[in-house]
Design an enzyme around this catalytic site. Structure first.
Site, PDB file in Angstrom:
ATOM      1  N   GLY A  29       0.828  -1.207   0.000  1.00 32.46           N
ATOM      2  CA  GLY A  29       0.000   0.000   0.000  1.00 32.46           C
ATOM      3  C   GLY A  29       0.865   1.260   0.000  1.00 32.46           C
ATOM      4  O   GLY A  29       2.092   1.199   0.106  1.00 32.46           O
ATOM      5  N   GLY A  84       0.075  -1.360   6.193  1.00 27.10           N
ATOM      6  CA  GLY A  84      -0.960  -0.333   6.280  1.00 27.10           C
ATOM      7  C   GLY A  84      -2.296  -0.956   6.647  1.00 27.10           C
ATOM      8  O   GLY A  84      -2.369  -2.132   6.981  1.00 27.10           O
ATOM      9  N   GLY A  98      -7.471  -3.459   1.082  1.00 27.11           N
ATOM     10  CA  GLY A  98      -7.751  -2.483   0.028  1.00 27.11           C
ATOM     11  C   GLY A  98      -6.883  -2.738  -1.198  1.00 27.11           C
ATOM     12  O   GLY A  98      -7.273  -2.463  -2.326  1.00 27.11           O
ATOM     13  N   GLU A 105      -0.394 -10.814   3.557  1.00 23.59           N
ATOM     14  CA  GLU A 105      -0.116  -9.885   4.655  1.00 23.59           C
ATOM     15  C   GLU A 105      -0.396 -10.530   6.002  1.00 23.59           C
ATOM     16  O   GLU A 105       0.359 -10.373   6.959  1.00 23.59           O
ATOM     17  CB  GLU A 105      -0.973  -8.623   4.510  1.00 23.59           C
ATOM     18  CG  GLU A 105      -0.562  -7.725   3.366  1.00 23.59           C
ATOM     19  CD  GLU A 105      -1.537  -6.579   3.165  1.00 23.59           C
ATOM     20  OE1 GLU A 105      -2.717  -6.713   3.539  1.00 23.59           O
ATOM     21  OE2 GLU A 105      -1.111  -5.546   2.629  1.00 23.59           O
TER      22      GLU A 105
HETATM   23  O1  DER Z   1      -4.268  -3.867   1.257  1.00 21.92           O
HETATM   24  C1  DER Z   1      -3.894  -3.505   2.371  1.00 21.92           C
HETATM   25  O2  DER Z   1      -4.204  -4.076   3.433  1.00 21.92           O
HETATM   26  C2  DER Z   1      -3.103  -2.239   2.431  1.00 21.92           C
HETATM   27  O3  DER Z   1      -2.318  -2.228   3.572  1.00 21.92           O
HETATM   28  C3  DER Z   1      -4.085  -1.103   2.363  1.00 21.92           C
HETATM   29  O4  DER Z   1      -5.243  -1.400   3.030  1.00 21.92           O
HETATM   30  C4  DER Z   1      -3.549   0.194   2.908  1.00 21.92           C
HETATM   31  O5  DER Z   1      -3.250   0.925   1.806  1.00 21.92           O
HETATM   32  P1  DER Z   1      -2.901   2.478   1.879  1.00 21.92           P
HETATM   33  O6  DER Z   1      -1.777   2.610   2.895  1.00 21.92           O
HETATM   34  O7  DER Z   1      -2.460   2.762   0.478  1.00 21.92           O
HETATM   35  O8  DER Z   1      -4.145   3.201   2.289  1.00 21.92           O
END
Ligand code: DER
Length: 225
Positions: A29, A84, A98, A105
């Site tokens: 992310g 993230g 996301g 992860e």
């Molecule tokens: O996919 C994930 O879990 C990422 O960590 C995401 O949710 C966070 O992405 P961002 O830091 O671009 O908001």
């Protein structure tokens, strides 16, 4: 936008937790991208670490940053995983996925002694209500959608933007975004989602040890009691 500044501040602050000799989990992310970049600068100044990437995106960023890579097969227990989140509550339960990377992860985070989330202020909430990403075998798309509806959720198979058809994860699966509205019992929902046949992994994370978040322009850290 201010979020970009907050993402960078949180991401770089977490890099300060990295010590020489550590084996790290490298998250996915745009927020943890700053952590990876900062770690790369520390490596350039002589710090010796190894990193296990959680996605092709994290792998590419780590290679570009010059961080030597390893795997969970070579280094099964990590010292520190940094990642993230889409949303994280005050009790440090988080929703991730996301970036459609939450299956790897979660394995990397579970392999680490200490799991840190980095986030801008927009992610930090009193209670979770973000749709829950659920990675499913393609064959289970309809079954999982039905079971999610029976659990009170509204399922959407995530469609790709730069490709026709659904998003395909690094593991070759689909992602269903399951909107349950406010989630009163994340633990209970996590257990229900895990029981659905064909579900590879859902995005409810209950093992976050520490949160690095920017609030009113200042970097704050919260540890799970
Ligand atoms: O996919 C994930 O879990 C990422 O960590 C995401 O949710 C966070 O992405 P961002 O830091 O671009 O908001």
């Amino acid at each position: 936008d201010s979020n970009a500044g907050e993402k960078r501040a949180a991401g770089e602050a977490a890099a300060g937790m990295v010590r020489d000799g550590m084996v790290l989990g490298l998250g996915t992310g745009s927020t943890v991208a700053w952590t990876i970049k900062k770690i790369g600068e520390m490596v350039e100044e002589g710090m010796e670490v190894l990193g296990v990437p959680t996605s092709y995106q994290a792998q590419e960023l780590a290679i570009a940053a010059g961080i030597p890579l390893t795997s969970l097969d070579q280094d099964p227990v990590l010292d520190l995983a940094i990642d993230g989140a889409d949303e994280i509550a005050k009790d440090l339960t988080a929703i991730k996925g996301g970036g459609a990377a939450h299956a790897r992860e979660k394995v990397v985070a579970a392999s680490a002694r200490w799991f840190v989330i980095v986030a801008d202020s927009s992610k930090y909430v009193d209670s979770l209500s973000h749709p829950v990403p659920v990675e499913v075998l393609p064959i289970a798309g309809r079954l999982a959608s039905r079971r999610i509806e029976e659990l009170g959720g509204s399922p959407q198979i995530r469609q790709a933007k730069m490709k026709d058809g659904p998003v395909i994860t690094d593991n070759g699966n689909f992602v269903i975004d399951a909107d349950f509205g406010r989630i009163e019992d994340p633990g209970g929902l996590a257990a229900r989602l895990s029981e659905i046949p064909g579900v590879v992994e859902h995005g409810i994370f209950e093992n976050v040890n520490e949160l690095v978040v920017v609030i009113d322009g200042a970097v704050k850290t919260f540890r799970r009691e």
